[in-house]
Motif scaffolding. Sequence first.
Motif, PDB file in Angstrom:
ATOM      1  N   UNK A  65       0.851  -1.185   0.000  1.00 57.53           N
ATOM      2  CA  UNK A  65       0.000   0.000   0.000  1.00 57.53           C
ATOM      3  C   UNK A  65       0.890   1.239   0.000  1.00 57.53           C
ATOM      4  N   UNK A  66       1.294   1.658  -1.178  1.00 56.75           N
ATOM      5  CA  UNK A  66       2.190   2.809  -1.327  1.00 56.75           C
ATOM      6  C   UNK A  66       1.458   3.876  -2.116  1.00 56.75           C
ATOM      7  N   UNK A  67       1.212   5.058  -1.537  1.00 61.48           N
ATOM      8  CA  UNK A  67       0.459   6.082  -2.268  1.00 61.48           C
ATOM      9  C   UNK A  67       1.161   6.566  -3.523  1.00 61.48           C
ATOM     10  N   UNK A  68       2.501   6.692  -3.465  1.00 62.94           N
ATOM     11  CA  UNK A  68       3.254   7.136  -4.640  1.00 62.94           C
ATOM     12  C   UNK A  68       4.573   6.395  -4.711  1.00 62.94           C
ATOM     13  N   UNK A  69       4.872   5.845  -5.889  1.00 60.22           N
ATOM     14  CA  UNK A  69       6.170   5.241  -6.135  1.00 60.22           C
ATOM     15  C   UNK A  69       6.998   6.227  -6.939  1.00 60.22           C
ATOM     16  N   UNK A  70       8.136   6.630  -6.391  1.00 57.62           N
ATOM     17  CA  UNK A  70       8.998   7.555  -7.111  1.00 57.62           C
ATOM     18  C   UNK A  70      10.251   6.832  -7.549  1.00 57.62           C
ATOM     19  N   UNK A  71      10.512   6.888  -8.835  1.00 58.48           N
ATOM     20  CA  UNK A  71      11.715   6.274  -9.391  1.00 58.48           C
ATOM     21  C   UNK A  71      12.699   7.373  -9.750  1.00 58.48           C
ATOM     22  N   UNK A  72      13.792   7.456  -9.008  1.00 55.93           N
ATOM     23  CA  UNK A  72      14.790   8.474  -9.261  1.00 55.93           C
ATOM     24  C   UNK A  72      14.476   9.778  -8.569  1.00 55.93           C
ATOM     25  N   UNK A  73      15.422  10.717  -8.654  1.00 52.48           N
ATOM     26  CA  UNK A  73      15.231  12.012  -7.992  1.00 52.48           C
ATOM     27  C   UNK A  73      15.614  13.171  -8.910  1.00 52.48           C
ATOM     28  N   UNK A  74      15.590  12.922 -10.206  1.00 49.98           N
ATOM     29  CA  UNK A  74      15.934  13.966 -11.156  1.00 49.98           C
ATOM     30  C   UNK A  74      14.736  14.824 -11.519  1.00 49.98           C
ATOM     31  N   UNK A  75      14.798  15.421 -12.698  1.00 47.97           N
ATOM     32  CA  UNK A  75      13.710  16.273 -13.171  1.00 47.97           C
ATOM     33  C   UNK A  75      12.466  15.430 -13.459  1.00 47.97           C
ATOM     34  N   UNK A  76      11.305  16.104 -13.453  1.00 52.44           N
ATOM     35  CA  UNK A  76      10.036  15.410 -13.689  1.00 52.44           C
ATOM     36  C   UNK A  76      10.058  14.714 -15.044  1.00 52.44           C
ATOM     37  N   UNK A  77       9.531  13.492 -15.070  1.00 54.04           N
ATOM     38  CA  UNK A  77       9.477  12.718 -16.305  1.00 54.04           C
ATOM     39  C   UNK A  77       8.051  12.390 -16.690  1.00 54.04           C
ATOM     40  N   UNK A  78       7.524  11.304 -16.138  1.00 55.16           N
ATOM     41  CA  UNK A  78       6.153  10.899 -16.433  1.00 55.16           C
ATOM     42  C   UNK A  78       5.477  10.473 -15.131  1.00 55.16           C
ATOM     43  N   UNK A  79       4.216  10.887 -14.968  1.00 52.79           N
ATOM     44  CA  UNK A  79       3.430  10.562 -13.776  1.00 52.79           C
ATOM     45  C   UNK A  79       2.192   9.808 -14.229  1.00 52.79           C
ATOM     46  N   UNK A  80       2.012   8.589 -13.712  1.00 52.28           N
ATOM     47  CA  UNK A  80       0.848   7.791 -14.096  1.00 52.28           C
ATOM     48  C   UNK A  80       0.076   7.330 -12.869  1.00 52.28           C
ATOM     49  N   UNK A  81      -1.242   7.180 -13.050  1.00 49.18           N
ATOM     50  CA  UNK A  81      -2.077   6.454 -12.090  1.00 49.18           C
ATOM     51  C   UNK A  81      -2.102   5.013 -12.569  1.00 49.18           C
ATOM     52  N   UNK A  82      -1.813   4.090 -11.686  1.00 49.75           N
ATOM     53  CA  UNK A  82      -1.720   2.704 -12.115  1.00 49.75           C
ATOM     54  C   UNK A  82      -2.368   1.778 -11.103  1.00 49.75           C
ATOM     55  N   UNK A  83      -2.907   0.692 -11.608  1.00 48.07           N
ATOM     56  CA  UNK A  83      -3.586  -0.243 -10.722  1.00 48.07           C
ATOM     57  C   UNK A  83      -3.951  -1.509 -11.447  1.00 48.07           C
ATOM     58  N   UNK A  84      -4.664  -2.369 -10.749  1.00 45.65           N
ATOM     59  CA  UNK A  84      -5.068  -3.641 -11.317  1.00 45.65           C
ATOM     60  C   UNK A  84      -6.579  -3.783 -11.211  1.00 45.65           C
ATOM     61  N   UNK A  85      -7.121  -4.548 -12.135  1.00 41.45           N
ATOM     62  CA  UNK A  85      -8.553  -4.818 -12.135  1.00 41.45           C
ATOM     63  C   UNK A  85      -8.769  -6.182 -11.505  1.00 41.45           C
ATOM     64  N   UNK A  86      -9.561  -6.236 -10.469  1.00 41.99           N
ATOM     65  CA  UNK A  86      -9.905  -7.523  -9.877  1.00 41.99           C
ATOM     66  C   UNK A  86     -11.374  -7.805 -10.169  1.00 41.99           C
ATOM     67  N   UNK A  87     -11.827  -8.967  -9.789  1.00 41.81           N
ATOM     68  CA  UNK A  87     -13.221  -9.331 -10.001  1.00 41.81           C
ATOM     69  C   UNK A  87     -13.990  -8.957  -8.753  1.00 41.81           C
ATOM     70  N   UNK A  88     -15.082  -8.226  -8.933  1.00 41.41           N
ATOM     71  CA  UNK A  88     -15.828  -7.705  -7.790  1.00 41.41           C
ATOM     72  C   UNK A  88     -16.383  -8.827  -6.927  1.00 41.41           C
ATOM     73  N   UNK A  89     -16.964  -9.854  -7.544  1.00 40.00           N
ATOM     74  CA  UNK A  89     -17.516 -10.987  -6.803  1.00 40.00           C
ATOM     75  C   UNK A  89     -17.322 -12.243  -7.628  1.00 40.00           C
ATOM     76  N   UNK A  90     -17.548 -13.381  -6.975  1.00 43.15           N
ATOM     77  CA  UNK A  90     -17.440 -14.657  -7.685  1.00 43.15           C
ATOM     78  C   UNK A  90     -18.586 -14.853  -8.666  1.00 43.15           C
ATOM     79  N   UNK A  91     -19.571 -13.983  -8.637  1.00 42.95           N
ATOM     80  CA  UNK A  91     -20.710 -14.112  -9.551  1.00 42.95           C
ATOM     81  C   UNK A  91     -20.552 -13.220 -10.770  1.00 42.95           C
ATOM     82  N   UNK A  92     -19.350 -12.708 -10.991  1.00 45.16           N
ATOM     83  CA  UNK A  92     -19.114 -11.781 -12.098  1.00 45.16           C
ATOM     84  C   UNK A  92     -18.138 -12.385 -13.102  1.00 45.16           C
ATOM     85  N   UNK A  93     -18.488 -12.420 -14.380  1.00 44.82           N
ATOM     86  CA  UNK A  93     -17.529 -12.897 -15.372  1.00 44.82           C
ATOM     87  C   UNK A  93     -16.313 -11.984 -15.431  1.00 44.82           C
ATOM     88  N   UNK A  94     -15.152 -12.588 -15.677  1.00 38.00           N
ATOM     89  CA  UNK A  94     -13.936 -11.798 -15.831  1.00 38.00           C
ATOM     90  C   UNK A  94     -13.848 -11.336 -17.277  1.00 38.00           C
TER      91      UNK A  94
END
Length: 310
Positions: free
Chosen positions: A99-128
């Motif tokens: 549970x990390x709010x922000x992952x920072x790679x390096x300490x140089x000038x700004x490069x690219x900032x993304x929101x990233x995550x994974x999709x899980x299945x809400x319930x066992x009754x939901x098709x993936x």
Amino acid sequence: MDLLDRFLAGMEVGVGAFTSCDIRLGCQLTFAPCSTASLHYCLAGMGALRIKNGPTIVLRQHSFALLPPGVVYSIGANENEDSGSVPLQRLQAPLFRESVPTLQAGDGAAGVLTACGEISIATASTPNLFSGLNQPLVEQFDLAAGLRDQFVILLAESVRPGIGTRALTEALLRQCLILLLRRTLDHDALPLPWMTALSDPGLARALEAILDRPSERFTVEALANIAGMSRSAFAAHFSRSLGQTPMELLRLTRLRRARELLATTNTSVAQIARRVGFSSRSNFSHAFRTAYGVDPTGFRAALFLSPKPT
């Protein structure tokens, strides 16, 4: 399109770990394979998403990339991204396991900032619905149609969950995914097997029968006849396209309908079981508990419980 709308209306997605990745110039962040589909939405800057043994995707503000399960990939920020030069510093991302709010790679000038995550299945009754994705799905949203606000809220809720966080984040992610699929359809592309299946007249007829009449005592043979196919050809085509058997989808459709009736009516559990097509209350209760982790009576009771004071 009507069938597609109905399919998407029933789509339920769960939100896995979400974080923001702040990748500075001269750095590359490598991500381990994810068991489910993963996504990146570029909030600012510019970079490149490189898939091992696959394509390189240019990321700029409002790029939305949905990646198949199981791929190894990296995101790099470099002043010379267009030249294909390799970023200088390689780092491994602990994403999706901490549970990390922000992952920072390096300490140089700004490069690219993304929101990233994974999709899980809400319930066992939901098709993936995204398990069959076999290539990246990438769309560029312009400034006016950008999804930045939705992803900023997703990140904020992931960092500091509160009352209603699950419902809010699932609704936001579902909205973003539908907008992504809408953009894809505008290009006449069908990136997922189930989307191709919906365009097949035979399978479409069988799917409509399941969605319209889930309480009927359908068999595979009966659905194959509706589709105008042999039993074996229908079963194979259906499972390959939808990622589940016809009977599995019928059961899931019955359970979703039962959940709606439990939440919106005073109809008895036994009557609901019969109405949605289960042969007995006990079979229904077992299937419902397997799907939702609680029996029908407990599910209904929980809807009317007031939160306890803290």
